[in-house]
Enzyme design. Structure first.
Site, PDB file in Angstrom:
ATOM      1  N   ARG A 185      33.387  51.355  39.120  1.00  0.00           N
ATOM      2  CA  ARG A 185      34.826  51.348  38.767  1.00  0.00           C
ATOM      3  C   ARG A 185      35.146  52.284  37.604  1.00  0.00           C
ATOM      4  O   ARG A 185      36.031  52.003  36.779  1.00  0.00           O
ATOM      5  CB  ARG A 185      35.308  49.940  38.396  1.00  0.00           C
ATOM      6  CG  ARG A 185      35.151  48.915  39.476  1.00  0.00           C
ATOM      7  CD  ARG A 185      36.053  49.219  40.684  1.00  0.00           C
ATOM      8  NE  ARG A 185      36.216  48.045  41.494  1.00  0.00           N
ATOM      9  CZ  ARG A 185      35.346  47.653  42.438  1.00  0.00           C
ATOM     10  NH1 ARG A 185      34.279  48.375  42.683  1.00  0.00           N
ATOM     11  NH2 ARG A 185      35.582  46.570  43.145  1.00  0.00           N
ATOM     12  N   CYS A 234      41.312  42.649  41.255  1.00  0.00           N
ATOM     13  CA  CYS A 234      40.509  42.026  40.204  1.00  0.00           C
ATOM     14  C   CYS A 234      40.931  42.558  38.844  1.00  0.00           C
ATOM     15  O   CYS A 234      41.074  43.760  38.658  1.00  0.00           O
ATOM     16  CB  CYS A 234      39.021  42.287  40.447  1.00  0.00           C
ATOM     17  SG  CYS A 234      38.351  41.240  41.747  1.00  0.00           S
ATOM     18  N   GLU A 307      39.506  45.695  34.260  1.00  0.00           N
ATOM     19  CA  GLU A 307      39.356  46.562  35.420  1.00  0.00           C
ATOM     20  C   GLU A 307      40.706  47.221  35.710  1.00  0.00           C
ATOM     21  O   GLU A 307      40.767  48.351  36.172  1.00  0.00           O
ATOM     22  CB  GLU A 307      38.861  45.732  36.602  1.00  0.00           C
ATOM     23  CG  GLU A 307      38.155  46.518  37.690  1.00  0.00           C
ATOM     24  CD  GLU A 307      39.087  46.929  38.804  1.00  0.00           C
ATOM     25  OE1 GLU A 307      38.826  47.944  39.438  1.00  0.00           O
ATOM     26  OE2 GLU A 307      40.093  46.247  39.033  1.00  0.00           O
TER      27      GLU A 307
HETATM   28  N1  EPU Z   1      34.129  33.115  44.213  1.00  0.00           N
HETATM   29  C1  EPU Z   1      34.395  31.843  43.800  1.00  0.00           C
HETATM   30  N2  EPU Z   1      35.553  31.608  43.114  1.00  0.00           N
HETATM   31  C2  EPU Z   1      36.427  32.596  42.803  1.00  0.00           C
HETATM   32  C3  EPU Z   1      36.124  33.911  43.198  1.00  0.00           C
HETATM   33  C4  EPU Z   1      34.956  34.141  43.907  1.00  0.00           C
HETATM   34  O1  EPU Z   1      33.643  30.923  44.074  1.00  0.00           O
HETATM   35  O2  EPU Z   1      37.457  32.295  42.183  1.00  0.00           O
HETATM   36  C5  EPU Z   1      32.922  33.371  44.990  1.00  0.00           C
HETATM   37  C6  EPU Z   1      33.255  33.865  46.395  1.00  0.00           C
HETATM   38  O3  EPU Z   1      33.515  32.832  47.272  1.00  0.00           O
HETATM   39  C7  EPU Z   1      32.015  34.651  46.753  1.00  0.00           C
HETATM   40  C8  EPU Z   1      31.548  35.191  45.430  1.00  0.00           C
HETATM   41  O4  EPU Z   1      32.179  34.406  44.415  1.00  0.00           O
HETATM   42  O5  EPU Z   1      31.051  33.796  47.274  1.00  0.00           O
HETATM   43  C9  EPU Z   1      31.888  36.657  45.226  1.00  0.00           C
HETATM   44  O6  EPU Z   1      33.290  36.869  45.419  1.00  0.00           O
HETATM   45  P1  EPU Z   1      33.872  38.262  45.988  1.00  0.00           P
HETATM   46  O7  EPU Z   1      33.253  38.574  47.307  1.00  0.00           O
HETATM   47  O8  EPU Z   1      35.336  38.220  45.903  1.00  0.00           O
HETATM   48  O9  EPU Z   1      33.243  39.307  44.976  1.00  0.00           O
HETATM   49  P2  EPU Z   1      33.604  39.634  43.465  1.00  0.00           P
HETATM   50  O10 EPU Z   1      32.345  40.046  42.805  1.00  0.00           O
HETATM   51  O11 EPU Z   1      34.393  38.530  42.847  1.00  0.00           O
HETATM   52  C10 EPU Z   1      33.985  42.175  43.867  1.00  0.00           C
HETATM   53  C11 EPU Z   1      35.015  43.182  43.463  1.00  0.00           C
HETATM   54  C12 EPU Z   1      36.208  43.122  44.380  1.00  0.00           C
HETATM   55  C13 EPU Z   1      35.758  43.389  45.809  1.00  0.00           C
HETATM   56  C14 EPU Z   1      34.713  42.319  46.187  1.00  0.00           C
HETATM   57  C15 EPU Z   1      34.107  42.558  47.560  1.00  0.00           C
HETATM   58  C16 EPU Z   1      34.942  43.553  41.067  1.00  0.00           C
HETATM   59  C17 EPU Z   1      35.527  43.200  39.746  1.00  0.00           C
HETATM   60  N3  EPU Z   1      35.452  42.906  42.111  1.00  0.00           N
HETATM   61  O12 EPU Z   1      34.557  40.884  43.634  1.00  0.00           O
HETATM   62  O13 EPU Z   1      37.090  44.185  43.992  1.00  0.00           O
HETATM   63  O14 EPU Z   1      36.847  43.321  46.714  1.00  0.00           O
HETATM   64  O15 EPU Z   1      33.624  42.365  45.226  1.00  0.00           O
HETATM   65  O16 EPU Z   1      33.279  43.672  47.539  1.00  0.00           O
HETATM   66  O17 EPU Z   1      34.056  44.399  41.148  1.00  0.00           O
HETATM   67  C18 EPU Z   1      39.039  44.972  42.837  1.00  0.00           C
HETATM   68  O18 EPU Z   1      38.368  45.936  42.512  1.00  0.00           O
HETATM   69  O19 EPU Z   1      40.225  44.858  42.491  1.00  0.00           O
HETATM   70  C19 EPU Z   1      38.408  43.903  43.635  1.00  0.00           C
HETATM   71  C20 EPU Z   1      39.075  42.822  43.984  1.00  0.00           C
END
Ligand code: EPU
Length: 322
Positions: A185, A234, A307
């Site tokens: 990012r 995010c 972010e």
């Molecule tokens: N989860 C929870 N509670 C929450 C959020 C997430 O339990 O409130 C759990 C989900 O169910 C899942 C795990 O945590 O099992 C990971 O969640 P997610 O797949 O959404 O991944 P993330 O690490 O939270 C990152 C990116 C997202 C991107 C997703 C998918 C960052 C900050 N965020 O989120 O990017 O869409 O992976 O690749 O790197 C963005 O850049 O704006 C963004 C949303």
């Protein structure tokens, strides 16, 4: 006396901006608000909004602004920006109209910065080109995605960039993707550098297989992230190198649904701050974000990094009531 001079200064500046826009053949608008131009739907007024339609116009316009010593910032879809509620006195160059068509040539596609990233992903999939199908749900422009190396589901745009077109000295200059640092990012592009477009080198694959992967990413996104809400995706980065999800950690801190004025932690994904109602303000979103950071620091000893981009009217993000 001081006031009279300030008025003259503002008038001079206004006529300079008008002249620059007219010469470049670019539409100029006044009285727009960040609340209308960003996905969080909050933020104050914009003094001047310039809307070029081609890469050449965009390069010419920022070249002229620079030469005249006028401050400017570039806005894409506004889906990753929180601008404060005050009056923003710099020139905002919107890239939304610099979209043209995606031009495919074998495994390459050349596209302008204002082109919609989701649309590009769909068009690439139809042509049987893989490499960006995971990015299909990111509601931004190609330029915004390049600027911060947008990523999702194991893909990042930087992985497939062959060249980026950048504005330098009023002209369009092509930079090899290999000369850019593509981090999580974050990229080595500098503030004041305008990204105009790019050529991506994708990989041929079965269109049905690409569509299936795109659909899978979409389903995952739908089940874990809010959609249709006023958000900027995010809000914070994940802690570097940890493999942990900031959203999951904020969720475990019990902060889903936490509210400050018209802003709340999304009940769907805790790393999303969403705004609600006409009265929502940028200051509400920032207060809530700072509260999350404070608790995260206390409970995890980690300093969360934003972010989203915070745009202050004068460099610093402020609550207008302070
Ligand atoms: N989860 C929870 N509670 C929450 C959020 C997430 O339990 O409130 C759990 C989900 O169910 C899942 C795990 O945590 O099992 C990971 O969640 P997610 O797949 O959404 O991944 P993330 O690490 O939270 C990152 C990116 C997202 C991107 C997703 C998918 C960052 C900050 N965020 O989120 O990017 O869409 O992976 O690749 O790197 C963005 O850049 O704006 C963004 C949303």
């Amino acid at each position: 006396m001081t006031e009279a001079r300030a008025t003259t200064g503002a008038e001079q500046r206004d006529s300079l901006v008008e002249e620059i826009a007219r010469r470049a053949g670019v539409r100029a608008e006044r009285g727009r608000r960040f609340a209308d131009l960003t996905s969080l739907r909050v933020g104050g007024s914009i003094d001047w909004l310039l809307l070029p339609e081609t890469e050449e116009q965009a390069a010419a316009v920022v070249g002229a602004l620079e030469e005249a010593g006028l401050a400017w910032r570039v806005l894409g879809a506004g889906s990753n920006v929180l601008a404060d509620d005050r009056e923003h006195r710099y020139v905002v160059v919107s890239m939304r109209e610099v979209k043209g068509e995606a031009r495919f040539d074998g495994e390459r596609v050349s596209v302008s910065a204002g082109f919609s990233l989701p649309r590009l992903c769909v068009e690439a999939a139809r042509k049987g080109l893989a490499g960006i199908e995971g990015l299909g749900g990111i509601p931004g422009t190609v330029g915004g995605a390049l600027w911060m190396n947008a990523g999702a589901y194991g893909q990042e745009i930087g992985q497939v960039v062959e060249t980026v077109r950048v504005a330098r000295g009023g002209r369009v200059v092509e930079v090899p993707g290999s000369e850019v640092k593509w981090d999580y990012r974050h990229t080595s592009f500098k503030e004041g550098e305008l990204l105009l477009g790019c050529t991506l080198k994708l990989r041929s694959d079965d269109p049905e297989a690409i569509k299936a992967r795109m659909e899978e990413a979409k389903q995952k996104r739908f089940s874990t992230q809010p959609h249709g809400a006023r958000s900027a995706g995010c809000f914070f980065k994940n802690p570097p190198g940890s493999g942990q999800s900031t959203g999951k950690m904020i969720d475990e801190m019990g902060m889903k649904g936490e509210r400050r004025g018209g802003a709340l932690v999304s009940p769907v994904h805790a790393n999303f701050i969403v705004t609600e109602g006409e009265g929502a303000r940028a200051a509400d979103a920032l207060a809530l974000a700072e509260e999350i950071r404070e608790r995260f620091r206390r409970e995890h000893g980690v300093e969360l990094e934003y972010e989203v981009e915070l745009w202050g009217a004068d460099g610093e993000f402020k609550d207008e009531r302070e």
